[in-house]
Design a protein around this motif. Structure first.
Motif, PDB file in Angstrom:
ATOM      1  N   UNK A   1       8.187 -33.485  30.648  1.00 24.49           N
ATOM      2  CA  UNK A   1       8.258 -32.996  31.819  1.00 24.49           C
ATOM      3  C   UNK A   1       9.666 -32.214  31.890  1.00 24.49           C
ATOM      4  N   UNK A   2       9.637 -30.773  32.231  1.00 27.26           N
ATOM      5  CA  UNK A   2      10.837 -30.183  32.597  1.00 27.26           C
ATOM      6  C   UNK A   2      11.735 -30.895  33.662  1.00 27.26           C
ATOM      7  N   UNK A   3      13.068 -31.110  33.263  1.00 29.63           N
ATOM      8  CA  UNK A   3      14.110 -31.741  34.246  1.00 29.63           C
ATOM      9  C   UNK A   3      14.861 -30.730  34.911  1.00 29.63           C
ATOM     10  N   UNK A   4      15.603 -29.714  33.876  1.00 34.16           N
ATOM     11  CA  UNK A   4      16.382 -28.831  34.231  1.00 34.16           C
ATOM     12  C   UNK A   4      16.019 -27.521  33.653  1.00 34.16           C
ATOM     13  N   UNK A   5      15.505 -26.427  34.545  1.00 34.42           N
ATOM     14  CA  UNK A   5      15.142 -25.191  33.905  1.00 34.42           C
ATOM     15  C   UNK A   5      16.106 -24.374  33.215  1.00 34.42           C
ATOM     16  N   UNK A   6      16.127 -23.694  32.177  1.00 35.79           N
ATOM     17  CA  UNK A   6      17.289 -22.796  31.893  1.00 35.79           C
ATOM     18  C   UNK A   6      16.856 -21.611  31.645  1.00 35.79           C
ATOM     19  N   UNK A   7      15.710 -21.223  30.712  1.00 34.99           N
ATOM     20  CA  UNK A   7      15.201 -19.806  30.799  1.00 34.99           C
ATOM     21  C   UNK A   7      13.940 -19.863  30.292  1.00 34.99           C
TER      22      UNK A   7
ATOM     23  N   UNK B   1      16.706 -24.529  24.964  1.00 35.34           N
ATOM     24  CA  UNK B   1      16.629 -23.192  25.233  1.00 35.34           C
ATOM     25  C   UNK B   1      15.580 -22.765  26.344  1.00 35.34           C
ATOM     26  N   UNK B   2      14.437 -23.389  26.554  1.00 39.40           N
ATOM     27  CA  UNK B   2      13.407 -23.003  27.641  1.00 39.40           C
ATOM     28  C   UNK B   2      13.528 -24.322  28.626  1.00 39.40           C
ATOM     29  N   UNK B   3      14.772 -25.089  28.770  1.00 38.59           N
ATOM     30  CA  UNK B   3      14.810 -25.945  29.646  1.00 38.59           C
ATOM     31  C   UNK B   3      14.874 -27.505  29.210  1.00 38.59           C
ATOM     32  N   UNK B   4      15.635 -28.450  29.771  1.00 41.64           N
ATOM     33  CA  UNK B   4      15.927 -29.582  29.346  1.00 41.64           C
ATOM     34  C   UNK B   4      14.527 -30.486  29.830  1.00 41.64           C
ATOM     35  N   UNK B   5      14.004 -31.101  28.843  1.00 34.56           N
ATOM     36  CA  UNK B   5      12.725 -31.826  28.822  1.00 34.56           C
ATOM     37  C   UNK B   5      12.927 -33.472  28.892  1.00 34.56           C
ATOM     38  N   UNK B   6      12.024 -34.107  29.713  1.00 35.27           N
ATOM     39  CA  UNK B   6      11.901 -35.292  29.261  1.00 35.27           C
ATOM     40  C   UNK B   6      11.303 -35.976  28.139  1.00 35.27           C
ATOM     41  N   UNK B   7      11.857 -36.508  27.086  1.00 33.20           N
ATOM     42  CA  UNK B   7      11.280 -36.571  26.009  1.00 33.20           C
ATOM     43  C   UNK B   7      10.038 -37.006  25.610  1.00 33.20           C
TER      44      UNK B   7
ATOM     45  N   UNK C   1      -3.773 -18.419  19.390  1.00 27.49           N
ATOM     46  CA  UNK C   1      -4.190 -18.269  20.907  1.00 27.49           C
ATOM     47  C   UNK C   1      -5.398 -17.426  20.808  1.00 27.49           C
ATOM     48  N   UNK C   2      -5.999 -16.543  19.636  1.00 25.93           N
ATOM     49  CA  UNK C   2      -7.073 -16.070  19.448  1.00 25.93           C
ATOM     50  C   UNK C   2      -8.196 -16.944  19.391  1.00 25.93           C
ATOM     51  N   UNK C   3      -7.792 -17.852  19.025  1.00 27.04           N
ATOM     52  CA  UNK C   3      -8.745 -18.841  18.613  1.00 27.04           C
ATOM     53  C   UNK C   3      -8.983 -20.170  19.857  1.00 27.04           C
ATOM     54  N   UNK C   4      -7.890 -20.622  19.995  1.00 27.64           N
ATOM     55  CA  UNK C   4      -7.907 -21.720  20.811  1.00 27.64           C
ATOM     56  C   UNK C   4      -7.263 -21.635  22.436  1.00 27.64           C
ATOM     57  N   UNK C   5      -6.897 -20.358  22.480  1.00 26.71           N
ATOM     58  CA  UNK C   5      -6.291 -20.252  23.917  1.00 26.71           C
ATOM     59  C   UNK C   5      -4.823 -20.116  24.164  1.00 26.71           C
ATOM     60  N   UNK C   6      -4.716 -19.851  25.312  1.00 27.34           N
ATOM     61  CA  UNK C   6      -3.020 -19.756  25.552  1.00 27.34           C
ATOM     62  C   UNK C   6      -2.210 -21.131  25.685  1.00 27.34           C
ATOM     63  N   UNK C   7      -1.005 -21.172  25.699  1.00 26.60           N
ATOM     64  CA  UNK C   7      -0.150 -22.237  25.792  1.00 26.60           C
ATOM     65  C   UNK C   7       0.419 -22.589  27.092  1.00 26.60           C
ATOM     66  N   UNK C   8       0.432 -23.823  27.514  1.00 27.97           N
ATOM     67  CA  UNK C   8       0.951 -24.214  28.796  1.00 27.97           C
ATOM     68  C   UNK C   8       2.504 -24.137  28.893  1.00 27.97           C
ATOM     69  N   UNK C   9       2.941 -23.942  29.821  1.00 25.54           N
ATOM     70  CA  UNK C   9       4.531 -24.237  29.942  1.00 25.54           C
ATOM     71  C   UNK C   9       4.988 -25.637  29.731  1.00 25.54           C
ATOM     72  N   UNK C  10       3.835 -26.525  30.163  1.00 26.80           N
ATOM     73  CA  UNK C  10       4.323 -28.039  29.946  1.00 26.80           C
ATOM     74  C   UNK C  10       4.187 -28.247  28.645  1.00 26.80           C
ATOM     75  N   UNK C  11       3.609 -27.490  27.516  1.00 25.79           N
ATOM     76  CA  UNK C  11       3.478 -27.880  26.326  1.00 25.79           C
ATOM     77  C   UNK C  11       4.618 -27.380  25.310  1.00 25.79           C
ATOM     78  N   UNK C  12       5.624 -26.789  25.955  1.00 28.16           N
ATOM     79  CA  UNK C  12       6.674 -26.118  25.266  1.00 28.16           C
ATOM     80  C   UNK C  12       7.651 -27.263  24.484  1.00 28.16           C
ATOM     81  N   UNK C  13       7.799 -27.084  23.326  1.00 30.49           N
ATOM     82  CA  UNK C  13       8.988 -28.039  22.655  1.00 30.49           C
ATOM     83  C   UNK C  13      10.213 -27.337  22.405  1.00 30.49           C
TER      84      UNK C  13
END
Length: 282
Positions: free
Chosen positions: A128-134, A118-124, A244-256
Motif C-alpha cells: 500500500x502506498x504511504x507517501x506518493x512521490x511520482x 521512485x513511485x512512492x513509499x510503500x508498506x512492505x 500486457x498484450x497477453x494478461x492485461x494492464x498493471x494496477x498502480x497498487x501492484x508497482x514495486x
C-alpha cells in the motif's frame, strides 16, 4: 522473477528477533543483573590479589551475566536484519533477471537494482502506498506484480500510462495516434537472420528492442485503452515476452519500483560473475 515472499519473511524475522530482544530487556535482564550484583557483593572486600582470585571473580560474573542462546542470536541478527529490511523496503532492492523477455536491455543472469521510492513509499507487506512521490513514465523499466500472478515479481517497460490509446500491429507501435518510429540497428545473429535489433524512442527515452522478421502472435494486431490507475507493459524482446498484450494492464497498487542499474551478471552458480554489462538501465 522469484515468487518467494521475501518481504514477509524478512518482516517476520525482524519482528521475532526484535520481540526476543525486547522481552529480554523487560523481563530476563533483571534477574541477570541481580545475580551479577550478588557476585559483586560476594567478592566485595576481597583483595583479589592473586591471578586465581581474579579469574574466579570474572568467571562467576560471566556465568551470572550469561544470556540465553536465543537472546544472543536475536541481539546479533536484529540490527543486520533491520538494516536490510529498511534498505530493501524503502530504498533499493536487488533482483536477478530469470528470463529473456527484456533482451537486449536486460540479459538472463543480470543483477539489477530497483529504486523502491521512485513511485512512492510503500508498506512492505501489502504494498500500500504511504507517501506518493511520482508516477511511472512511458519508457521506464518497472518491476511489478502482474494481474495473473500477484505474488511474482515481473519486469517490463512502461509503454502506456492512464488514458493512453495503444495499438501494436505487425510490430508497429502507436501511442495516442503517434507512430513510434523504429531505426534498424542490426540483423542478429549471423546464425539466426530472423531477428532484428531496432531502436525506439518513446517521449525522451531511447532504447533497443528485438523483433522477429515475422511478427509473433502478440505482435500481429492489438488495440487497448489504458484505464485510470493502470499501466500498459511490454518486454523489449517483443516476440518472446508475455506482457500486457497477453494478461492485461498493471494496477498502480501492484508497482514495486523503478529498475535503474545493472551491477553484476552471473549466469550460473558455478560460472564466473561478470561486470561487463554494468551500467544504467535505459
Amino acid at each position: 522473477m522469484s515468487s518467494i515472499n521475501l518481504p514477509l519473511i524478512l518482516t517476520l524475522a525482524v519482528l521475532v528477533t526484535g520481540l526476543v530482544w525486547l522481552f529480554d530487556a523487560l523481563v530476563l535482564a533483571r534477574p541477570r543483573k541481580e545475580k551479577v550484583a550478588a557476585v559483586d557483593k560476594q567478592f566485595t572486600g576481597m583483595a583479589l590479589e592473586t591471578e586465581q582470585q581474579k579469574m574466579a571473580y570474572e568467571d562467576a560474573k560471566s556465568v551470572a551475566a550469561r544470556e540465553p542462546v536465543l537472546v544472543e542470536y536475536a541481539k546479533s541478527f536484529f540490527p543486520v536484519l533491520f538494516i536490510v529490511f529498511f534498505l530493501r523496503s524503502f530504498l533499493v532492492e536487488p533482483f536477478q533477471i530469470p528470463s529473456g523477455s527484456m533482451i537486449p536491455t536486460l540479459e538472463v543472469g543480470d543483477f539489477i537494482l530497483v529504486n523502491k521510492f521512485a513511485y512512492g513509499i510503500r508498506e512492505p507487506i501489502t504494498n500500500t502506498q504511504l507517501i506518493p512521490v511520482s508516477k511511472p513514465q512511458r519508457g521506464d523499466v518497472m518491476v511489478f506484480f502482474p494481474p495473473h500472478a500477484p505474488t511474482t515479481y515481473y519486469i517490463k517497460r512502461v509503454i502506456g500510462v492512464p488514458g493512453d490509446h495503444i495499438s501494436y500491429i505487425n510490430h508497429v507501435l502507436t501511442i495516442n495516434g503517434k507512430v513510434i518510429e523504429e531505426k534498424l540497428v542490426a540483423e542478429l545473429p549471423a546464425g539466426a537472420p530472423y531477428l532484428r535489433m531496432v531502436k525506439e524512442t518513446i517521449d525522451d527515452k531511447t532504447f533497443t528492442a528485438f523483433k522477429h522478421f515475422q511478427p509473433g502472435p502478440l505482435s500481429v494486431r492489438g488495440s487497448w485503452v489504458v484505464p485510470e490507475g493502470h499501466y500498459f507493459m511490454m518486454g523489449d524482446n517483443r516476440d518472446n515476452s508475455l506482457d500486457s498484450r497477453d494478461w492485461g494492464v498493471v494496477s498502480e497498487n501492484a508497482i514495486v519500483g523503478k529498475a535503474f542499474a545493472v551491477w553484476m551478471h552471473w549466469d550460473k552458480f558455478f560460472s564466473v560473475p561478470s561486470f561487463d554489462h554494468v551500467g544504467v538501465i535505459k
